[in-house]
Design a protein around this motif. Sequence first.
Motif, PDB file in Angstrom:
ATOM      1  N   UNK A  82       0.834  -1.213   0.000  1.00 15.29           N
ATOM      2  CA  UNK A  82       0.000   0.000   0.000  1.00 15.29           C
ATOM      3  C   UNK A  82       0.869   1.263   0.000  1.00 15.29           C
ATOM      4  N   UNK A  86       0.922   4.041  -2.932  1.00 10.98           N
ATOM      5  CA  UNK A  86       0.687   5.465  -2.645  1.00 10.98           C
ATOM      6  C   UNK A  86       1.858   6.319  -3.151  1.00 10.98           C
TER       7      UNK A  86
ATOM      8  N   UNK B  63      -0.871   7.406   7.012  1.00 11.44           N
ATOM      9  CA  UNK B  63      -0.622   8.530   6.097  1.00 11.44           C
ATOM     10  C   UNK B  63       0.351   8.118   4.996  1.00 11.44           C
ATOM     11  N   UNK B  64       1.348   7.306   5.351  1.00 17.19           N
ATOM     12  CA  UNK B  64       2.274   6.809   4.324  1.00 17.19           C
ATOM     13  C   UNK B  64       1.567   5.943   3.297  1.00 17.19           C
ATOM     14  N   UNK B  65       0.433   5.360   3.698  1.00 13.81           N
ATOM     15  CA  UNK B  65      -0.356   4.555   2.759  1.00 13.81           C
ATOM     16  C   UNK B  65      -1.321   5.424   1.957  1.00 13.81           C
ATOM     17  N   UNK B  66      -1.368   6.705   2.277  1.00 13.36           N
ATOM     18  CA  UNK B  66      -2.209   7.629   1.510  1.00 13.36           C
ATOM     19  C   UNK B  66      -3.566   7.910   2.117  1.00 13.36           C
ATOM     20  N   UNK B  67      -3.767   7.486   3.368  1.00 11.68           N
ATOM     21  CA  UNK B  67      -5.067   7.732   4.002  1.00 11.68           C
ATOM     22  C   UNK B  67      -5.053   9.043   4.793  1.00 11.68           C
TER      23      UNK B  67
END
Lengths: 293, 86
Positions: A82, A86, B63-67
């Motif tokens: 993931x 991203x 956050x590193x995963x884009x959430x």
Amino acid sequence: MKLGDRLRGVVDNLSGAGETQRLVAENELLRERERQLHDYMRSKVNQLLRVMGTLPLRAEELDDKAMRELDPIGIIADSFTQVLDHLNTTNEKMKLANDEIQTILTAANVGILVVDAAMKIQAFNPKLREMFFRTGTDVLGSTCNQVLCSQDVPPEDCTFAKVMASKIGLQRQEWALQGRHYDVAGAPIKNRFGEITHVVLVYNEVTERKQMMESLRESEEMFRILLENSRDMVQGVTPDGTFLYVNRAWRQALGYGEDDIDRLTIHDIIHPDCREHCLGFFQNLMATAEREG
Amino acid sequence: MDSELITPQVMEFDIRGQICPATLLIALKELNRSKEQLHKGEVQLVFKTDNRDATITIPDAAENMGYAVSVQRVDDYYAIVVEQGH
């Protein structure tokens, strides 16, 4: 081998004690291998956890059996997938943004210069090259004041220095170089700690505009001298009757000083008997001017 | 479908009493399990924790995963809310 030892061996084999010893030894070996495997797994999990920014596993918190069942390596591997997805998406967005910035820089009709906090040139657009670096010399990494201002120390009116000192963006700083005039705007780029890492300087050449303004100023001055020395009475009046300008002949004929003009209106200098006629004439003049645009 | 019109389903995970790194591993496991729905804005994960370290490690990882992540103090615990990134 002595006869007694050989007989003992035969008896052991017949009783199964030898096989038991072999199995015990094999079991011990397998346990040792499993222990080593768990140690290896734990060390790799801890390594991955450190990469994720957290603490290592504690044996009392997660024993070997629980660790196998939880599958932390699998969890972190999926999480890394993931994170990488991203990052790829972010990289694509950044590339697009970078392409957009490059296009804007190329198309801009003003010179754009990017310098770092040490005043070294990091980037510039084609218009800036056209303005200052026509020889095509590679100036990237050079100090701005050396290649642009051709001096070892920044000039007093250096926009970069002002931005660094004020830490805010500045607009329309006048700057002249080799007889050419520029409006310079500067803006800081800050890191997440609020420190300035780069300054963007935008140069808009205004030499022609400045020359036109100077010509206009000279024309106005000449016109003013002509009016001032004319024997005819000349006045400039706003629609509400306030005087914009009166010449010397006007002041002398009507007996007013220069300081009186600000508090006078056209109504003050017209005889009451002529006021209606004069105001009618004035309004007609205004209406005609409005119709003719 | 416009994702802004979706009201996400809230999924709560009570991990109070757990400490790092177990809290992070549990959170990561749920983030992996629900990643499709999270990306579509269909779910919102709420982790209830009383471990202070987790209020840093879980948001950082998410956050590193884009959430998008927010941490709220609720009574004697923290609610870490993870949802579709911006």
